[in-house]
Write an enzyme that holds these catalytic residues in place. Sequence first.
Site, PDB file in Angstrom:
ATOM      1  N   TYR A  86     -51.459 -13.206 -54.514  1.00 32.94           N
ATOM      2  CA  TYR A  86     -52.044 -14.522 -54.271  1.00 32.94           C
ATOM      3  C   TYR A  86     -51.727 -15.578 -55.325  1.00 32.94           C
ATOM      4  O   TYR A  86     -51.427 -16.718 -54.984  1.00 32.94           O
ATOM      5  CB  TYR A  86     -53.564 -14.357 -54.161  1.00 32.94           C
ATOM      6  N   CYS A 107     -55.691 -19.715 -65.307  1.00 32.61           N
ATOM      7  CA  CYS A 107     -55.028 -20.630 -66.222  1.00 32.61           C
ATOM      8  C   CYS A 107     -53.511 -20.425 -66.261  1.00 32.61           C
ATOM      9  O   CYS A 107     -53.014 -19.353 -65.942  1.00 32.61           O
ATOM     10  CB  CYS A 107     -55.556 -20.432 -67.644  1.00 32.61           C
ATOM     11  N   CYS A 130     -63.836  -8.473 -60.454  1.00 27.23           N
ATOM     12  CA  CYS A 130     -62.781  -8.512 -61.463  1.00 27.23           C
ATOM     13  C   CYS A 130     -63.412  -8.963 -62.769  1.00 27.23           C
ATOM     14  O   CYS A 130     -64.103  -9.976 -62.811  1.00 27.23           O
ATOM     15  CB  CYS A 130     -61.689  -9.496 -61.057  1.00 27.23           C
ATOM     16  N   ASN A 185     -55.159 -17.525 -71.301  1.00 28.74           N
ATOM     17  CA  ASN A 185     -55.207 -17.125 -69.889  1.00 28.74           C
ATOM     18  C   ASN A 185     -55.755 -15.703 -69.851  1.00 28.74           C
ATOM     19  O   ASN A 185     -55.135 -14.792 -70.405  1.00 28.74           O
ATOM     20  CB  ASN A 185     -53.794 -17.178 -69.288  1.00 28.74           C
ATOM     21  N   GLY A 186     -56.907 -15.533 -69.216  1.00 23.84           N
ATOM     22  CA  GLY A 186     -57.512 -14.211 -69.136  1.00 23.84           C
ATOM     23  C   GLY A 186     -59.003 -14.291 -69.361  1.00 23.84           C
ATOM     24  O   GLY A 186     -59.603 -15.365 -69.242  1.00 23.84           O
ATOM     25  N   GLY A 194     -54.318 -23.722 -62.060  1.00 19.82           N
ATOM     26  CA  GLY A 194     -55.554 -24.343 -62.534  1.00 19.82           C
ATOM     27  C   GLY A 194     -55.514 -25.829 -62.328  1.00 19.82           C
ATOM     28  O   GLY A 194     -54.590 -26.484 -62.807  1.00 19.82           O
TER      29      GLY A 194
HETATM   30  S1  SF4 Z   1     -59.418  -6.554 -60.791  1.00 25.70           S
HETATM   31 FE1  SF4 Z   1     -57.970  -7.369 -59.229  1.00 25.70          FE
HETATM   32  S2  SF4 Z   1     -57.788  -9.568 -59.689  1.00 25.70           S
HETATM   33 FE2  SF4 Z   1     -58.702  -8.579 -61.504  1.00 25.70          FE
HETATM   34  S3  SF4 Z   1     -56.994  -8.085 -62.875  1.00 25.70           S
HETATM   35 FE3  SF4 Z   1     -57.346  -6.275 -61.606  1.00 25.70          FE
HETATM   36  S4  SF4 Z   1     -55.995  -6.544 -59.794  1.00 25.70           S
HETATM   37 FE4  SF4 Z   1     -56.164  -8.524 -60.829  1.00 25.70          FE
END
Ligand code: SF4
Length: 473
Positions: free
Chosen positions: A259, A16, A399, A116-117, A42
Amino acid sequence: MSLPWLTDDSRIREYCGLFGVYGRPDAAELTYLGIYAQQHRGQESAGICTGDGRSIRRHARLGLVTQVFDASVLGSLAGHAAIGHVRYSTTGSSSEINCQPLKVKSAQGEVAIAHNGNLINATDLRRTLEARGAIFQTSSDTEVILHLLASPAHAGADDPLAAVMRVLRGAFSLLFIFPDRIEAVRDPYGLRPLCIGKLPDGAVVFASETCALDIVDADYVRDVSPGEIVTLSDAGVSSRFFTEGERTRPAHCIFEHVYFSDPSSNVFEQNVHAFRVASGRQLAREAPADADFVIPVPNCARCAAIGFSEESGLPRGRGFTTSHYSGRSFIMPTQDQRDLTVRMKLNVIREAVRGKRLVVVEDSVVRGTTTRGKMGALRKAGAREIHLRVASPPIRHPCYFGIDFPDPAKLVARERTVEEICEFLEVDSLAYLSLEGLLSCARGAASNYCTSCFSGDYPMPVPLTVDKLALEK
Ligand code: SF4
Protein backbone atom coordinates in the site's frame (compact mmCIF):
# COMPACT_ATOMS: atom_id res chain seq x y z
CA MET A 1 -25.15 16.02 3.96
CA SER A 2 -23.56 12.98 5.53
CA LEU A 3 -21.66 10.45 3.45
CA PRO A 4 -19.99 8.31 6.07
CA TRP A 5 -19.10 5.53 3.64
CA LEU A 6 -16.50 7.59 1.90
CA THR A 7 -14.62 9.19 4.74
CA ASP A 8 -10.87 8.91 4.78
CA ASP A 9 -11.06 7.77 8.40
CA SER A 10 -11.35 4.18 7.24
CA ARG A 11 -8.11 4.24 5.33
CA ILE A 12 -4.72 3.69 6.80
CA ARG A 13 -2.97 6.84 7.87
CA GLU A 14 0.35 7.34 6.23
CA TYR A 15 3.54 8.01 8.12
CA CYS A 16 6.67 9.82 6.94
CA GLY A 17 9.12 10.35 4.12
CA LEU A 18 12.77 11.40 4.41
CA PHE A 19 15.33 12.98 2.11
CA GLY A 20 18.87 14.25 2.71
CA VAL A 21 21.79 15.52 0.65
CA TYR A 22 25.34 16.65 1.40
CA GLY A 23 27.83 18.68 -0.60
CA ARG A 24 25.58 20.74 -2.86
CA PRO A 25 25.05 24.51 -2.86
CA ASP A 26 21.43 23.86 -3.89
CA ALA A 27 20.84 21.38 -1.03
CA ALA A 28 17.53 23.00 0.01
CA GLU A 29 16.12 22.94 -3.53
CA LEU A 30 17.12 19.29 -4.03
CA THR A 31 15.55 18.38 -0.70
CA TYR A 32 12.36 20.21 -1.69
CA LEU A 33 12.18 17.96 -4.77
CA GLY A 34 13.02 14.87 -2.73
CA ILE A 35 10.20 15.38 -0.24
CA TYR A 36 7.81 16.54 -2.97
CA ALA A 37 8.31 13.17 -4.71
CA GLN A 38 7.41 11.45 -1.44
CA GLN A 39 4.34 13.53 -0.63
CA HIS A 40 2.28 10.31 -0.71
CA ARG A 41 4.08 9.29 2.52
CA GLY A 42 2.70 12.23 4.48
CA GLN A 43 0.51 15.20 3.69
CA GLU A 44 0.18 16.90 7.02
CA SER A 45 3.45 18.79 7.38
CA ALA A 46 6.72 19.38 5.59
CA GLY A 47 10.08 20.65 6.74
CA ILE A 48 13.69 21.18 5.71
CA CYS A 49 16.82 21.88 7.77
CA THR A 50 20.05 23.03 6.15
CA GLY A 51 23.62 23.19 7.46
CA ASP A 52 26.44 25.44 6.29
CA GLY A 53 29.25 24.07 8.46
CA ARG A 54 28.56 26.47 11.34
CA SER A 55 24.84 26.42 12.08
CA ILE A 56 21.53 24.84 11.13
CA ARG A 57 18.56 26.67 9.61
CA ARG A 58 15.03 25.27 9.79
CA HIS A 59 11.66 25.80 8.15
CA ALA A 60 8.80 23.39 8.91
CA ARG A 61 5.05 24.00 8.80
CA LEU A 62 1.71 22.24 8.51
CA GLY A 63 0.70 21.77 4.87
CA LEU A 64 1.78 20.20 1.62
CA VAL A 65 5.34 20.67 0.38
CA THR A 66 4.18 23.20 -2.23
CA GLN A 67 2.28 25.15 0.43
CA VAL A 68 5.08 25.18 3.00
CA PHE A 69 7.89 26.26 0.67
CA ASP A 70 8.26 28.92 -1.98
CA ALA A 71 11.31 30.36 -3.71
CA SER A 72 11.95 32.93 -1.00
CA VAL A 73 11.76 30.37 1.83
CA LEU A 74 14.08 28.03 -0.05
CA GLY A 75 16.41 30.96 -0.71
CA SER A 76 16.64 31.62 3.02
CA LEU A 77 17.76 28.02 3.68
CA ALA A 78 21.41 28.46 2.80
CA GLY A 79 23.83 25.58 3.24
CA HIS A 80 25.52 22.74 1.41
CA ALA A 81 23.74 20.04 3.43
CA ALA A 82 20.03 19.46 4.04
CA ILE A 83 17.52 16.98 5.43
CA GLY A 84 13.78 17.05 4.75
CA HIS A 85 10.66 15.40 6.08
CA VAL A 86 7.00 14.93 5.19
CA ARG A 87 4.68 13.72 7.88
CA TYR A 88 1.19 12.49 8.55
CA SER A 89 0.21 12.18 12.18
CA THR A 90 -2.75 10.89 14.09
CA THR A 91 -5.72 13.03 15.02
CA GLY A 92 -5.00 15.49 17.81
CA SER A 93 -1.37 16.07 17.04
CA SER A 94 -1.76 18.42 14.10
CA SER A 95 0.47 20.92 15.79
CA GLU A 96 3.18 23.01 14.22
CA ILE A 97 5.40 22.24 17.18
CA ASN A 98 5.55 18.59 16.09
CA CYS A 99 6.58 19.35 12.50
CA GLN A 100 9.87 17.78 11.54
CA PRO A 101 12.79 18.02 11.28
CA LEU A 102 12.96 18.83 15.00
CA LYS A 103 15.92 21.02 15.90
CA VAL A 104 17.60 21.66 19.27
CA LYS A 105 20.67 23.41 20.60
CA SER A 106 22.38 21.82 23.58
CA ALA A 107 25.77 21.94 25.22
CA GLN A 108 26.89 19.60 22.43
CA GLY A 109 25.81 22.09 19.76
CA GLU A 110 23.00 22.15 17.23
CA VAL A 111 21.34 19.08 15.76
CA ALA A 112 18.13 18.36 13.87
CA ILE A 113 16.38 15.05 13.28
CA ALA A 114 13.86 13.60 10.81
CA HIS A 115 12.21 10.29 11.77
CA ASN A 116 10.19 7.67 9.90
CA GLY A 117 8.84 4.95 12.18
CA ASN A 118 7.63 4.54 15.71
CA LEU A 119 9.51 3.95 18.96
CA ILE A 120 7.74 1.43 21.16
CA ASN A 121 9.72 2.42 24.27
CA ALA A 122 9.23 6.19 23.84
CA THR A 123 6.93 6.60 26.83
CA ASP A 124 9.29 4.80 29.19
CA LEU A 125 12.26 6.78 27.92
CA ARG A 126 10.39 10.05 28.20
CA ARG A 127 9.29 9.35 31.78
CA THR A 128 12.87 8.56 32.73
CA LEU A 129 14.19 11.71 31.08
CA GLU A 130 11.48 13.90 32.63
CA ALA A 131 12.26 12.46 36.04
CA ARG A 132 15.83 13.68 35.50
CA GLY A 133 14.61 17.17 34.65
CA ALA A 134 14.27 17.11 30.88
CA ILE A 135 11.62 19.50 29.54
CA PHE A 136 9.91 18.36 26.35
CA GLN A 137 8.67 20.83 23.76
CA THR A 138 6.60 18.44 21.62
CA SER A 139 4.34 15.42 21.97
CA SER A 140 6.43 13.49 19.44
CA ASP A 141 8.42 10.39 20.35
CA THR A 142 11.20 11.69 18.12
CA GLU A 143 12.15 14.36 20.66
CA VAL A 144 13.18 11.58 23.04
CA ILE A 145 16.09 10.84 20.71
CA LEU A 146 17.35 14.42 20.89
CA HIS A 147 17.17 14.44 24.70
CA LEU A 148 19.07 11.16 24.83
CA LEU A 149 21.78 12.60 22.58
CA ALA A 150 22.13 15.65 24.83
CA SER A 151 22.16 13.64 28.06
CA PRO A 152 25.58 13.46 29.78
CA ALA A 153 25.42 9.65 29.85
CA HIS A 154 25.39 9.44 26.06
CA ALA A 155 27.18 12.67 25.17
CA GLY A 156 30.25 11.34 26.97
CA ALA A 157 30.30 8.03 25.09
CA ASP A 158 32.93 7.30 22.42
CA ASP A 159 30.18 7.29 19.81
CA PRO A 160 27.19 9.17 21.28
CA LEU A 161 24.90 8.51 18.33
CA ALA A 162 25.55 4.75 18.35
CA ALA A 163 25.04 4.68 22.12
CA VAL A 164 21.63 6.33 21.76
CA MET A 165 20.58 4.05 18.92
CA ARG A 166 21.24 1.04 21.12
CA VAL A 167 18.65 2.33 23.61
CA LEU A 168 15.84 2.71 21.07
CA ARG A 169 13.25 0.00 20.42
CA GLY A 170 10.86 -0.16 17.51
CA ALA A 171 11.01 1.19 13.98
CA PHE A 172 13.35 4.03 13.08
CA SER A 173 14.79 5.26 9.87
CA LEU A 174 16.46 8.54 10.85
CA LEU A 175 18.30 11.43 9.30
CA PHE A 176 20.36 13.75 11.53
CA ILE A 177 21.95 16.99 10.46
CA PHE A 178 24.79 18.46 12.50
CA PRO A 179 26.48 21.68 11.36
CA ASP A 180 29.31 19.66 9.78
CA ARG A 181 27.67 16.42 8.68
CA ILE A 182 24.61 14.27 8.01
CA GLU A 183 24.08 10.87 9.60
CA ALA A 184 21.55 8.30 8.40
CA VAL A 185 20.42 5.44 10.63
CA ARG A 186 18.20 2.41 10.17
CA ASP A 187 16.86 0.24 12.99
CA PRO A 188 18.26 -3.29 13.37
CA TYR A 189 15.14 -4.82 11.78
CA GLY A 190 15.11 -2.54 8.74
CA LEU A 191 11.39 -2.04 9.27
CA ARG A 192 11.22 1.20 7.28
CA PRO A 193 13.05 1.74 4.00
CA LEU A 194 16.02 4.10 3.60
CA CYS A 195 18.31 4.14 0.60
CA ILE A 196 21.46 5.84 -0.63
CA GLY A 197 21.82 7.45 -4.06
CA LYS A 198 24.48 9.36 -5.96
CA LEU A 199 23.98 12.51 -8.02
CA PRO A 200 25.77 12.88 -11.38
CA ASP A 201 28.42 15.10 -9.73
CA GLY A 202 29.10 12.47 -7.06
CA ALA A 203 27.17 14.10 -4.21
CA VAL A 204 25.40 11.56 -2.01
CA VAL A 205 21.69 11.60 -1.10
CA PHE A 206 19.42 9.61 1.23
CA ALA A 207 15.73 8.89 0.62
CA SER A 208 12.95 6.73 2.00
CA GLU A 209 11.98 5.68 -1.50
CA THR A 210 13.83 5.58 -4.81
CA CYS A 211 11.16 7.74 -6.49
CA ALA A 212 12.89 10.63 -4.67
CA LEU A 213 16.19 9.66 -6.27
CA ASP A 214 14.59 9.72 -9.71
CA ILE A 215 13.31 13.28 -9.36
CA VAL A 216 16.80 14.62 -8.57
CA ASP A 217 18.44 12.40 -11.20
CA ALA A 218 20.36 10.35 -8.64
CA ASP A 219 21.36 6.74 -9.20
CA TYR A 220 20.45 4.16 -6.57
CA VAL A 221 23.57 2.90 -4.79
CA ARG A 222 22.23 0.65 -2.01
CA ASP A 223 19.96 0.53 1.01
CA VAL A 224 21.21 1.69 4.39
CA SER A 225 21.59 -1.70 6.10
CA PRO A 226 19.63 -2.60 9.23
CA GLY A 227 21.64 -1.42 12.25
CA GLU A 228 23.92 0.80 10.14
CA ILE A 229 24.91 4.46 10.55
CA VAL A 230 26.11 6.18 7.37
CA THR A 231 27.88 9.55 7.69
CA LEU A 232 28.28 12.21 4.99
CA SER A 233 30.80 14.99 5.65
CA ASP A 234 33.64 16.85 3.97
CA ALA A 235 35.71 13.71 4.69
CA GLY A 236 33.41 11.71 2.39
CA VAL A 237 31.13 8.78 3.16
CA SER A 238 31.71 6.43 6.08
CA SER A 239 29.74 3.61 7.66
CA ARG A 240 29.57 1.89 11.01
CA PHE A 241 27.16 -0.44 12.80
CA PHE A 242 25.65 0.29 16.19
CA THR A 243 24.46 -3.27 16.66
CA GLU A 244 27.91 -4.42 17.78
CA GLY A 245 28.03 -7.54 15.67
CA GLU A 246 24.60 -8.89 16.69
CA ARG A 247 22.66 -10.01 13.67
CA THR A 248 18.92 -9.57 13.91
CA ARG A 249 16.52 -11.16 11.47
CA PRO A 250 15.32 -8.35 9.17
CA ALA A 251 11.62 -7.50 9.40
CA HIS A 252 10.87 -5.23 6.45
CA CYS A 253 7.31 -3.92 6.52
CA ILE A 254 5.44 -5.88 3.84
CA PHE A 255 2.81 -3.13 3.80
CA GLU A 256 5.28 -0.86 2.03
CA HIS A 257 4.73 -3.12 -0.97
CA VAL A 258 1.00 -3.62 -0.45
CA TYR A 259 0.00 0.00 0.00
CA PHE A 260 2.44 2.68 1.09
CA SER A 261 5.21 3.05 -1.42
CA ASP A 262 4.94 4.53 -4.87
CA PRO A 263 4.77 1.88 -7.62
CA SER A 264 7.76 3.47 -9.36
CA SER A 265 9.91 2.99 -6.26
CA ASN A 266 12.15 0.10 -5.35
CA VAL A 267 11.92 -0.63 -1.64
CA PHE A 268 13.76 -3.46 0.09
CA GLU A 269 15.54 -3.91 -3.24
CA GLN A 270 12.36 -4.78 -5.13
CA ASN A 271 10.14 -2.74 -7.44
CA VAL A 272 6.77 -1.99 -5.87
CA HIS A 273 4.81 -2.18 -9.12
CA ALA A 274 6.30 -5.58 -9.93
CA PHE A 275 5.47 -6.85 -6.44
CA ARG A 276 1.86 -5.70 -6.74
CA VAL A 277 1.42 -7.21 -10.22
CA ALA A 278 2.77 -10.50 -8.86
CA SER A 279 0.34 -10.30 -5.93
CA GLY A 280 -2.55 -9.84 -8.37
CA ARG A 281 -1.41 -12.84 -10.37
CA GLN A 282 -1.17 -14.94 -7.23
CA LEU A 283 -4.61 -13.75 -6.15
CA ALA A 284 -6.08 -14.86 -9.50
CA ARG A 285 -4.51 -18.29 -9.02
CA GLU A 286 -5.81 -18.62 -5.48
CA ALA A 287 -9.28 -17.14 -6.00
CA PRO A 288 -10.45 -17.07 -9.63
CA ALA A 289 -13.85 -15.62 -10.46
CA ASP A 290 -16.22 -15.82 -13.40
CA ALA A 291 -16.81 -12.23 -14.51
CA ASP A 292 -16.93 -9.87 -17.50
CA PHE A 293 -13.89 -7.84 -16.53
CA VAL A 294 -11.53 -6.75 -13.77
CA ILE A 295 -11.49 -3.27 -12.24
CA PRO A 296 -9.19 -1.84 -9.57
CA VAL A 297 -10.21 0.33 -6.66
CA PRO A 298 -8.01 3.39 -7.31
CA ASN A 299 -5.24 4.04 -6.79
CA CYS A 300 -3.18 1.42 -5.00
CA ALA A 301 -4.91 -1.65 -6.43
CA ARG A 302 -4.18 -0.73 -10.05
CA CYS A 303 -1.03 -2.83 -10.29
CA ALA A 304 -2.63 -5.86 -8.59
CA ALA A 305 -5.59 -5.61 -11.00
CA ILE A 306 -3.16 -5.76 -13.93
CA GLY A 307 -1.73 -8.98 -12.49
CA PHE A 308 -5.17 -10.46 -11.85
CA SER A 309 -6.23 -9.67 -15.41
CA GLU A 310 -3.06 -11.09 -16.95
CA GLU A 311 -3.27 -14.31 -14.97
CA SER A 312 -7.03 -14.86 -15.31
CA GLY A 313 -7.34 -13.80 -18.94
CA LEU A 314 -10.22 -11.49 -18.00
CA PRO A 315 -10.06 -8.08 -19.69
CA ARG A 316 -9.22 -5.00 -17.64
CA GLY A 317 -11.80 -2.27 -17.31
CA ARG A 318 -12.39 0.93 -15.43
CA GLY A 319 -15.14 1.40 -12.90
CA PHE A 320 -14.01 4.51 -11.07
CA THR A 321 -12.52 7.86 -11.93
CA THR A 322 -10.43 9.86 -9.50
CA SER A 323 -10.09 13.60 -9.26
CA HIS A 324 -6.70 15.13 -8.61
CA TYR A 325 -8.18 18.51 -7.88
CA SER A 326 -10.48 17.99 -4.92
CA GLY A 327 -8.00 19.06 -2.27
CA ARG A 328 -7.18 17.54 1.07
CA SER A 329 -10.19 16.32 2.96
CA PHE A 330 -8.60 16.54 6.39
CA ILE A 331 -8.10 20.30 6.30
CA MET A 332 -11.79 20.94 5.68
CA PRO A 333 -13.38 22.42 8.82
CA THR A 334 -16.49 20.24 9.10
CA GLN A 335 -17.16 16.52 8.75
CA ASP A 336 -19.77 17.16 6.04
CA GLN A 337 -17.21 19.08 3.98
CA ARG A 338 -14.63 16.36 4.52
CA ASP A 339 -17.11 13.70 3.44
CA LEU A 340 -18.00 15.64 0.34
CA THR A 341 -14.35 16.23 -0.56
CA VAL A 342 -13.60 12.53 -0.34
CA ARG A 343 -16.64 11.66 -2.45
CA MET A 344 -15.48 14.18 -5.03
CA LYS A 345 -12.28 12.17 -5.36
CA LEU A 346 -13.98 8.99 -6.56
CA ASN A 347 -16.80 8.59 -9.10
CA VAL A 348 -18.33 5.44 -10.50
CA ILE A 349 -18.51 5.22 -14.31
CA ARG A 350 -22.11 4.07 -14.57
CA GLU A 351 -22.03 3.21 -18.27
CA ALA A 352 -19.03 0.94 -17.73
CA VAL A 353 -20.40 -1.14 -14.86
CA ARG A 354 -24.15 -1.30 -15.52
CA GLY A 355 -25.30 -4.89 -15.99
CA LYS A 356 -21.74 -6.25 -15.72
CA ARG A 357 -20.21 -8.98 -13.59
CA LEU A 358 -17.16 -7.41 -11.99
CA VAL A 359 -14.00 -8.64 -10.32
CA VAL A 360 -13.07 -5.69 -8.13
CA VAL A 361 -9.46 -5.74 -6.91
CA GLU A 362 -8.62 -3.89 -3.68
CA ASP A 363 -5.15 -3.65 -2.09
CA SER A 364 -6.32 -4.07 1.51
CA VAL A 365 -9.41 -3.69 3.69
CA VAL A 366 -9.08 -1.98 7.06
CA ARG A 367 -12.35 -1.02 8.75
CA GLY A 368 -14.38 -2.05 5.74
CA THR A 369 -16.66 0.98 5.81
CA THR A 370 -14.92 2.67 2.88
CA THR A 371 -14.86 -0.54 0.85
CA ARG A 372 -18.51 -1.20 1.61
CA GLY A 373 -19.35 2.30 0.41
CA LYS A 374 -17.49 1.79 -2.85
CA MET A 375 -19.13 -1.58 -3.46
CA GLY A 376 -22.51 0.01 -2.69
CA ALA A 377 -21.79 2.73 -5.24
CA LEU A 378 -21.00 0.09 -7.89
CA ARG A 379 -24.21 -1.75 -7.06
CA LYS A 380 -26.22 1.47 -7.20
CA ALA A 381 -24.73 2.14 -10.62
CA GLY A 382 -26.15 -1.18 -11.83
CA ALA A 383 -23.31 -3.71 -11.43
CA ARG A 384 -24.86 -7.19 -11.72
CA GLU A 385 -22.28 -9.14 -9.70
CA ILE A 386 -19.39 -7.95 -7.54
CA HIS A 387 -16.56 -10.38 -6.76
CA LEU A 388 -14.17 -8.59 -4.44
CA ARG A 389 -10.56 -9.80 -4.44
CA VAL A 390 -8.15 -8.33 -1.89
CA ALA A 391 -4.44 -8.46 -2.71
CA SER A 392 -3.37 -8.97 0.93
CA PRO A 393 -4.59 -11.08 3.88
CA PRO A 394 -7.17 -9.91 6.46
CA ILE A 395 -5.74 -7.27 8.85
CA ARG A 396 -6.47 -8.56 12.35
CA HIS A 397 -3.75 -7.07 14.56
CA PRO A 398 -2.41 -3.61 15.42
CA CYS A 399 0.83 -2.21 14.05
CA TYR A 400 3.26 -0.86 16.65
CA PHE A 401 5.81 0.27 14.11
CA GLY A 402 4.39 3.49 12.75
CA ILE A 403 1.29 2.58 10.78
CA ASP A 404 -1.82 4.09 12.23
CA PHE A 405 -4.40 1.39 11.77
CA PRO A 406 -7.56 2.22 13.70
CA ASP A 407 -8.41 0.74 17.08
CA PRO A 408 -8.07 -3.06 16.59
CA ALA A 409 -11.70 -3.49 17.63
CA LYS A 410 -12.65 -1.50 14.52
CA LEU A 411 -10.75 -3.68 12.07
CA VAL A 412 -13.43 -5.41 10.01
CA ALA A 413 -11.55 -8.72 10.02
CA ARG A 414 -10.74 -8.69 13.74
CA GLU A 415 -13.64 -10.86 14.88
CA ARG A 416 -15.23 -11.87 11.58
CA THR A 417 -14.82 -14.82 9.23
CA VAL A 418 -14.35 -14.12 5.51
CA GLU A 419 -18.00 -15.14 4.97
CA GLU A 420 -19.13 -12.61 7.57
CA ILE A 421 -16.98 -9.88 6.01
CA CYS A 422 -18.46 -10.74 2.61
CA GLU A 423 -21.91 -10.22 4.10
CA PHE A 424 -20.84 -6.95 5.74
CA LEU A 425 -19.40 -5.62 2.48
CA GLU A 426 -22.52 -6.75 0.59
CA VAL A 427 -20.62 -8.38 -2.29
CA ASP A 428 -21.38 -11.60 -4.13
CA SER A 429 -18.05 -13.20 -3.27
CA LEU A 430 -14.93 -12.21 -1.35
CA ALA A 431 -11.44 -13.65 -1.22
CA TYR A 432 -8.19 -12.43 0.32
CA LEU A 433 -4.69 -13.29 -0.82
CA SER A 434 -3.10 -15.80 1.57
CA LEU A 435 -0.11 -14.77 3.67
CA GLU A 436 1.99 -17.43 1.95
CA GLY A 437 0.83 -16.11 -1.41
CA LEU A 438 1.73 -12.54 -0.44
CA LEU A 439 5.16 -13.56 0.78
CA SER A 440 5.77 -15.58 -2.38
CA CYS A 441 5.80 -12.23 -4.24
CA ALA A 442 8.54 -10.77 -2.04
CA ARG A 443 12.20 -10.81 -2.86
CA GLY A 444 14.36 -13.00 -0.62
CA ALA A 445 13.35 -15.07 2.37
CA ALA A 446 9.79 -14.79 3.64
CA SER A 447 11.22 -14.60 7.15
CA ASN A 448 12.81 -11.22 6.28
CA TYR A 449 9.45 -9.43 6.36
CA CYS A 450 7.21 -8.11 9.09
CA THR A 451 3.68 -9.43 8.61
CA SER A 452 2.46 -8.76 12.16
CA CYS A 453 -0.76 -6.95 11.26
CA PHE A 454 -1.85 -10.08 9.38
CA SER A 455 -0.31 -12.80 11.52
CA GLY A 456 -0.02 -11.32 15.02
CA ASP A 457 3.57 -12.60 15.03
CA TYR A 458 5.71 -9.58 16.02
CA PRO A 459 9.44 -9.41 15.32
CA MET A 460 10.13 -8.01 18.83
CA PRO A 461 8.25 -7.84 22.14
CA VAL A 462 5.55 -5.18 21.85
CA PRO A 463 3.50 -3.27 24.43
CA LEU A 464 0.00 -4.49 25.14
CA THR A 465 -1.55 -1.24 23.99
CA VAL A 466 -0.49 1.12 21.25
CA ASP A 467 1.73 3.87 22.61
CA LYS A 468 -0.27 7.03 21.90
CA LEU A 469 2.69 9.27 22.51
CA ALA A 470 4.65 7.37 19.96
CA LEU A 471 1.86 7.61 17.43
CA GLU A 472 1.75 11.38 17.69
CA LYS A 473 4.20 11.91 14.92
S1 SF4 B 1 2.58 -4.65 11.49
FE1 SF4 B 1 1.99 -4.53 9.29
S2 SF4 B 1 2.04 -2.34 8.79
FE2 SF4 B 1 3.16 -2.60 10.73
S3 SF4 B 1 5.32 -2.84 10.18
FE3 SF4 B 1 4.46 -4.90 10.30
S4 SF4 B 1 3.73 -5.36 8.19
FE4 SF4 B 1 4.07 -3.15 8.33
